[in-house]
Design a protein around this motif. Sequence first.
Motif, PDB file in Angstrom:
ATOM      1  N   MET A 135       6.767   4.475   3.229  1.00  0.00           N
ATOM      2  CA  MET A 135       6.032   2.966   3.343  1.00  0.00           C
ATOM      3  C   MET A 135       4.173   2.628   1.791  1.00  0.00           C
ATOM      4  O   MET A 135       3.678   3.290   1.874  1.00  0.00           O
ATOM      5  CB  MET A 135       5.111   3.763   4.858  1.00  0.00           C
ATOM      6  N   SER A 136       5.006   0.999   2.328  1.00  0.00           N
ATOM      7  CA  SER A 136       3.796   0.574   1.185  1.00  0.00           C
ATOM      8  C   SER A 136       1.952   0.480   1.834  1.00  0.00           C
ATOM      9  O   SER A 136       1.852   0.584   2.963  1.00  0.00           O
ATOM     10  CB  SER A 136       4.294  -0.805   1.278  1.00  0.00           C
ATOM     11  N   ARG A 137       1.258   1.271   0.978  1.00  0.00           N
ATOM     12  CA  ARG A 137       0.180   0.570   0.961  1.00  0.00           C
ATOM     13  C   ARG A 137      -0.596  -0.799   1.418  1.00  0.00           C
ATOM     14  O   ARG A 137      -0.458  -1.708   0.185  1.00  0.00           O
ATOM     15  CB  ARG A 137      -0.840   1.712   0.625  1.00  0.00           C
ATOM     16  N   ILE A 138      -1.636  -0.563   2.489  1.00  0.00           N
ATOM     17  CA  ILE A 138      -2.262  -1.862   1.639  1.00  0.00           C
ATOM     18  C   ILE A 138      -4.240  -1.327   2.683  1.00  0.00           C
ATOM     19  O   ILE A 138      -4.591  -0.488   2.861  1.00  0.00           O
ATOM     20  CB  ILE A 138      -2.194  -3.216   3.017  1.00  0.00           C
ATOM     21  N   THR A 139      -4.761  -2.183   1.450  1.00  0.00           N
ATOM     22  CA  THR A 139      -6.176  -2.569   1.627  1.00  0.00           C
ATOM     23  C   THR A 139      -6.722  -3.463   2.238  1.00  0.00           C
ATOM     24  O   THR A 139      -6.848  -4.125   1.483  1.00  0.00           O
ATOM     25  CB  THR A 139      -6.572  -1.924  -0.092  1.00  0.00           C
ATOM     26  N   SER A 178      -7.820   2.245   3.145  1.00  0.00           N
ATOM     27  CA  SER A 178      -6.256   2.260   2.150  1.00  0.00           C
ATOM     28  C   SER A 178      -5.793   2.881   3.511  1.00  0.00           C
ATOM     29  O   SER A 178      -5.529   3.490   4.380  1.00  0.00           O
ATOM     30  CB  SER A 178      -6.381   3.006   0.806  1.00  0.00           C
ATOM     31  N   GLU A 217      -1.349   2.830   6.019  1.00  0.00           N
ATOM     32  CA  GLU A 217      -0.454   3.486   6.058  1.00  0.00           C
ATOM     33  C   GLU A 217      -0.182   2.650   7.888  1.00  0.00           C
ATOM     34  O   GLU A 217      -0.479   4.009   8.155  1.00  0.00           O
ATOM     35  CB  GLU A 217       0.091   4.219   5.344  1.00  0.00           C
TER      36      GLU A 217
END
Lengths: 159, 360
Positions: free
Chosen positions: B1-5, B24, B26
């Motif tokens: 799964m891509s991470r977003i901050t 950060s 997921e």
Amino acid sequence: MNIEKAVKKLQEVLNLDRSSTKLMPMNETEITISKQQILLAVKTILNSKIWHLSAITCQQIEDGFTLLYHFWKSGGLTLRIRLDENKPQIESICSLIPGAEYYEREAREMFGIEFHGMPNPIPLLLPDNWQGGYPMRKKELPSNEEHNSKTSQKKGKSL
Amino acid sequence: MSRITVPIGPQHPLLKEPLSFLVSLEGEKVMDSTLRLGYVHRGIEKLAEQRTYIQNVYLIERICGICSHIHSTTYCQSVEALLKLEVPKRGLYIRMLLCELERIHSHLLWLGVLAKNIGLNTLFMYAWRDREIVLNIMEEISGGRVSHAVNIIGGVRVDLNDKHLSLLQEGLRELTIRVEEILRAIESDRSFRARTRKIGYLSLEDIKRYCVVGPVARASGLDIDIRRDAPYAAYNELSFEVPLMTEGDVWARSILRILETIQAIRLCTQIIHNLPDGPVSVSAPRKVPSGEVVSRAEAPRGEVFYYLRSDGSQKPARLKVRTPTLTTLITLPGQLKNMQLADVSAVIAGVDLCIACGDR
């Protein structure tokens, strides 16, 4: 008393004589050690079941820097370490006490003390683009003027 | 799964003071977080070196807007130790009274902030309504609601009269009823429990490793309180309990702080019943003999530490302040790990941060 036991143990392990130990007001004991002994001293203190490090005080006194490691367990125990004026550096104790990280980072940015093996050597309180040198120093060191002008030039470019 | 901050702060509705978190994620889960201090750094340690000992009493009070009195108490204590001054008993008792009133007001303020952050607006309003009782008492005694300027080197500048004492008795009686009601409410409230139980857990091991102090440490089972273990002022003449819990989560911290508030009310009652007669201060010389001293006190958030070195002049050569918030801040990334994003607000409020204290 935990503190008295720890003081005796420290004198024994580090081969210190009695003149290295002083009493300060308000139930505080102070021991002067050399900077090479820091890790061994902290290990000895932790083994004496004193785990609470209240603070690390750094200060510039005429003939160099002084680091004070203030431990506490119902009474105070302070380790006093003298650092060389030209190259103030010492081993980091974060591997033994992770809670010392902020204290070391503060001493690093305010006084320019280099702590070897520090996990996070980035500014804590000062801005990222700070160019004013080490603000808590009372006088600038001759060897550091060059270093400061270099770092400020580098930072100036990236802004 | 891509991470977003996700940035939280420096200006954010969750935070009452500027602090920057980079969380950060997921999905909804917090994987990592970093924090950045320094948005209210005023260089107070450096400023203190340029002011006289007397001017510093008022500078030091401005480190924090919530626990201002404990800072000036610890500072005055260290100057008095260097001067070898003996503060009159009545002065010490009034100092302690303000310390305990401040603890009550700080804990109620914190309860309000936590309640607001987790969406319990009724509790927030009750807590802040009851906090007004303490603020009014403090205003009557000192003239200020949060900055009291009561301490001077050698004692305190105000004395308690009959009007103050009757106001205190009446106020404390009412507070006891209100705080016990709050305790009953949060112990039994299901939604409060659901939002705080098993959130922001800290083990006893972590508490020791990170040198955490105050209610956060006591909620994880570390029995540490400067008032009892190394009594300052005249705490050795009073009897009180130090509440202790072992759950180590936000819920335990909440209950513990309310129990501490009840103890603080009892301490205030004891102080006004045993208030000694006599003067409240002694005069202090302007110049302080050279020497070094380390002073500690129990602020609402835990141990506050002062180191003072004098070189014999009218100004301190070095003043070091370590506030309790600095020790709890360092544990926050660990507490936030694997939490849901919605719980971040409860964790941040649960440790009771005072950023102005941390930055100095």
